[in-house]
Design a protein around this motif. Structure first.
Motif, short mmCIF file in Angstrom:
data_model
loop_
_atom_site.label_atom_id
_atom_site.label_comp_id
_atom_site.label_asym_id
_atom_site.label_seq_id
_atom_site.Cartn_x
_atom_site.Cartn_y
_atom_site.Cartn_z
N ILE A 82 88.00 -4.12 79.50
CA ILE A 82 88.92 -3.24 78.69
C ILE A 82 87.97 -2.59 77.87
O ILE A 82 86.94 -2.71 77.22
N ASP A 83 88.60 -1.18 77.71
CA ASP A 83 87.85 -0.18 77.01
C ASP A 83 88.90 -0.13 75.72
O ASP A 83 89.76 0.56 75.46
N PHE A 84 88.21 -1.08 74.77
CA PHE A 84 88.81 -1.22 73.45
C PHE A 84 88.87 -0.08 72.62
O PHE A 84 89.91 0.21 71.98
N LYS A 85 88.02 1.02 72.76
CA LYS A 85 87.95 2.13 72.11
C LYS A 85 89.11 3.01 72.45
O LYS A 85 89.83 3.59 71.46
N ALA A 86 89.29 3.15 73.69
CA ALA A 86 90.43 4.09 74.12
C ALA A 86 91.59 3.40 73.90
O ALA A 86 92.78 3.80 73.68
N GLY A 87 91.93 1.83 74.23
CA GLY A 87 93.04 1.06 74.40
C GLY A 87 93.66 0.95 72.99
O GLY A 87 94.94 1.17 72.82
N VAL A 88 92.75 0.85 71.81
CA VAL A 88 93.39 0.73 70.25
C VAL A 88 93.98 2.03 69.95
O VAL A 88 95.19 2.13 69.64
N VAL A 89 93.34 3.18 70.31
CA VAL A 89 94.14 4.60 69.94
C VAL A 89 95.24 4.97 70.80
O VAL A 89 96.34 5.01 70.19
N PHE A 90 95.17 4.55 71.94
CA PHE A 90 96.46 4.57 72.69
C PHE A 90 97.31 3.73 72.47
O PHE A 90 98.79 4.22 72.42
N ALA A 91 97.23 2.61 72.36
CA ALA A 91 98.25 1.42 71.82
C ALA A 91 98.93 2.00 70.60
O ALA A 91 100.09 1.86 70.59
#
Length: 278
Positions: A70-79
């Motif tokens: 999981i790419d958390f840096k991208a995932g948190v922003v997109f979420a």
């Protein structure tokens, strides 16, 4: 599908297949609800589906966290950018005339599925061809198996996609990963395995918000609806773990082909709904 066993089995299939391709599984559940529970309103159908998708996404995300994909840096922003869209999607389901919208959206999905089936495999990003420039985010991830992933993506494009997916997900009850994954792979240039895992994490956040809004609106007040969700969830949780286990053991281009096939199923379901032939 009144049998508890059949509900659990359906949940297991939804959890396994939905997590395998990072799509949540709503594209399987919604057609089943239409066939076996035709008296359910569109609002109730999508609410049940999004609740099961939320359970699936949370369970699958736990497994994907362990895999390190999981790419958390991208995932948190997109979420975060899916949240306004998901709230609006839930609130507009009872009021939005969907016949023409469903027809256009179904055609769009068919075009996208054909594109994925016949497009040559996207060349993997390497240090030599890694895109660079203003607005691009560079990422370097190593998963628990020691596989290194290096890629860059346009964050603004990703935010736009996330807002759109956030709105469409509760509106149609299909999750959203089925749009997010191909967009992340072919437009944002994420590696397939990172895209499926990160999409599932985004879906966990987005679907949970949709469930909360539906709950506040009283959509889940019916005890029979609550029982359906519980038994479906009982199958979804182990299914999601199995799907995550197999996700990195299947070649990435096979996952994309499977995803394309799923898009066709979703498109047919939407077109059937818009033409009122179910």
């Amino acid at each position: 599908m009144d049998s508890i066993f059949l509900l659990i089995f359906a949940g297991f299939v939804i959890g396994t297949f939905g997590t395998l391709i990072g799509a949540g599984g709503g594209f399987i559940l919604v057609p089943l609800l239409i066939v076996f529970y035709p008296k359910l309103s569109p609002q109730t159908t999508t609410a049940i589906s999004i609740a099961v998708v939320a359970v699936n996404a949370i369970s699958g995300s736990v497994a994907y966290v362990k895999s390190g994909r999981i790419d958390f840096k991208a995932g948190v922003v997109f979420a975060l950018y899916t949240i306004p869209g998901s709230i609006l999607g839930v609130l507009t389901v009872p009021y939005l005339p969907q016949k023409i919208f469903n027809l256009l959206f179904g055609i769009l999905l068919l075009v996208l599925s054909v594109y994925l089936f016949y497009k040559n495999r996207t060349a993997s990003q390497t240090l030599e061809n890694l895109p660079v420039g203003k607005g691009l985010k560079y990422r370097r991830l190593t998963d628990k198996a020691g596989v290194l992933y290096e890629y860059s993506y346009n964050q603004r494009h990703g935010i736009f996609i996330s807002i759109l997916v956030g709105y469409l997900s509760p509106l149609l009850g299909i999750g959203g990963g089925i749009i997010h994954v191909p967009a992340m792979v072919h437009w944002l240039q994420f590696p397939v395995y990172i895209a499926t895992a990160t999409s599932h994490f985004i879906l966990a956040v987005m679907a949970t918000v949709s469930v909360v809004v539906n709950a506040i609106n009283g959509t889940y007040n019916d005890p029979e609806i609550q029982k359906m969700i519980v038994w479906l969830a009982a199958g979804v949780v182990p299914g999601a773990q199995l799907g995550a286990y197999w996700s990195h053991r299947i070649k990435s281009h096979v996952i994309i082909k499977v995803l394309a096939g799923c898009l066709i199923l979703v498109a047919v379901r939407i077109l059937m709904k818009s033409l009122q032939v179910y």
